[in-house]
Design a protein around this motif. Structure first.
Motif, short mmCIF file in Angstrom:
data_model
loop_
_atom_site.label_atom_id
_atom_site.label_comp_id
_atom_site.label_asym_id
_atom_site.label_seq_id
_atom_site.Cartn_x
_atom_site.Cartn_y
_atom_site.Cartn_z
N ARG A 1 0.75 -1.14 0.13
CA ARG A 1 0.24 -0.01 0.20
C ARG A 1 0.76 1.26 0.04
O ARG A 1 0.60 2.29 -0.64
CB ARG A 1 -1.01 0.04 1.18
CG ARG A 1 -1.93 1.28 1.39
CD ARG A 1 -3.17 1.12 0.48
NE ARG A 1 -3.90 2.20 0.55
CZ ARG A 1 -5.05 2.28 1.32
NH1 ARG A 1 -5.11 1.13 2.26
NH2 ARG A 1 -5.76 3.13 1.48
N ASP B 1 2.26 1.81 -3.42
CA ASP B 1 1.20 2.01 -4.49
C ASP B 1 1.56 3.28 -5.34
O ASP B 1 1.49 4.37 -4.98
CB ASP B 1 -0.22 2.03 -3.90
CG ASP B 1 -1.21 1.99 -5.12
OD1 ASP B 1 -1.58 3.13 -5.46
OD2 ASP B 1 -1.55 1.02 -5.56
N GLU C 1 -0.03 5.05 -7.17
CA GLU C 1 -1.37 6.26 -7.15
C GLU C 1 -1.69 6.75 -5.67
O GLU C 1 -1.63 7.89 -5.55
CB GLU C 1 -2.48 5.77 -8.06
CG GLU C 1 -2.50 5.54 -9.45
CD GLU C 1 -3.55 5.21 -9.97
OE1 GLU C 1 -4.61 5.38 -9.43
OE2 GLU C 1 -3.60 4.71 -11.06
N HIS C 2 -1.76 5.74 -4.65
CA HIS C 2 -2.21 6.19 -3.54
C HIS C 2 -1.24 6.06 -2.25
O HIS C 2 -1.64 6.11 -1.11
CB HIS C 2 -3.57 5.34 -3.12
CG HIS C 2 -4.48 5.56 -4.29
ND1 HIS C 2 -5.33 6.68 -4.58
CD2 HIS C 2 -4.99 4.59 -5.04
CE1 HIS C 2 -6.07 6.51 -5.74
NE2 HIS C 2 -5.98 5.37 -6.04
#
Length: 248
Positions: A11, A14, A16-17
């Motif tokens: 995560r 990631d 994009e996020h």
């Protein structure tokens, strides 16, 4: 539980996020943190701080997961590959536990074969594969041990002790441009002497650093804010008092 940590790192990385800092990291940029975390594990052990050891081992584990995630994104390997590789190695190096001990080579022969199989070593000989990232004292000791395995070693501690005297004389006669090299030779000789005495030089120096810190802190506590203004003789007296107090 490890799956949770793997998911957290995925995560964070990631595109994009994720976290901007974590996404920007590479093997090279987080390598210093990996080394630092290993030292902090050793420090917690030396202090006997078990709660801190638990935390520091977690920080070190995070480094393994971090490196593995970067590699996975590049299509090189993933954390399960890392676990499989070390599992294979441990079984291979302990044939008396996991295999037929009577038909297996000894520990040193197994390690030598593994070193010989690596093609990325800076040297293919007896010194091949000693990590460049090790602390200098530890690396010197490892290089000396490797050389000793093939018969290049002093027969006892008297040889490296004499070598220390030789290196001291060479430092005294060295030019400014030669000093660094000669001091390095002296340190290498001291590591060799420590090895022959059965002393871990890295652990010995860590202990000496801790002792210096304790005694210096005692000096500062005794003198208070005026400590920097004291004469050298006054500071030496405080040092002697701190040394005596520690030994009593």
């Amino acid at each position: 539980m490890i799956e949770r940590l793997v998911g957290i790192m995925a995560r964070l990385r990631d595109p994009e996020h994720g976290c901007e800092w974590d996404r920007a990291q590479t093997f090279a940029t987080i390598s210093p943190y990996t080394i630092e975390e290993a030292y902090e594990v050793a420090d917690a052990i030396a202090r006997g701080d078990i709660p801190d050891l638990k935390e520091e081992l977690g920080d070190l584990l995070l480094q393994v997961v971090f490196h593995s995630r970067i590699a996975e994104e590049a299509g090189q390997f993933a954390l399960p590959d890392v676990v499989a590789a070390i599992s294979d190695k441990m079984e291979r190096r302990h044939p008396h536990i996991f295999g037929d001990a009577t038909a297996s080579p000894g520990w040193e022969a197994i390690k030598a074969a593994e070193r010989g199989a690596k093609t990325t070593n800076e040297s293919g000989g007896a010194l091949g594969g000693v990590a460049l990232g090790l602390p200098a004292l530890s690396r010197a000791e490892k290089l000396q041990k490797r050389a000793a395995r093939v018969g290049f070693d002093w027969p006892d501690a008297s040889g490296p002790r004499v070598k220390i005297d030789e290196e001291l004389l060479e430092i005294e006669g060295a030019s400014p441009t030669e000093l660094e090299e000669e001091v390095g030779d002296l340190l290498f000789a001291v590591v060799n002497w420590a090895r022959h005495l059965g002393v871990d030089p890295e652990a010995a120096l860590r202990s000496a650093n801790a002792k210096f810190e304790r005694r210096f802190a005692a000096m500062e506590a005794h003198a208070g804010p005026l400590f920097p203004e004291l004469t050298l003789d006054e500071k030496e007296a405080l040092w002697a008092a701190a040394k005596t107090a520690e030994r009593s």
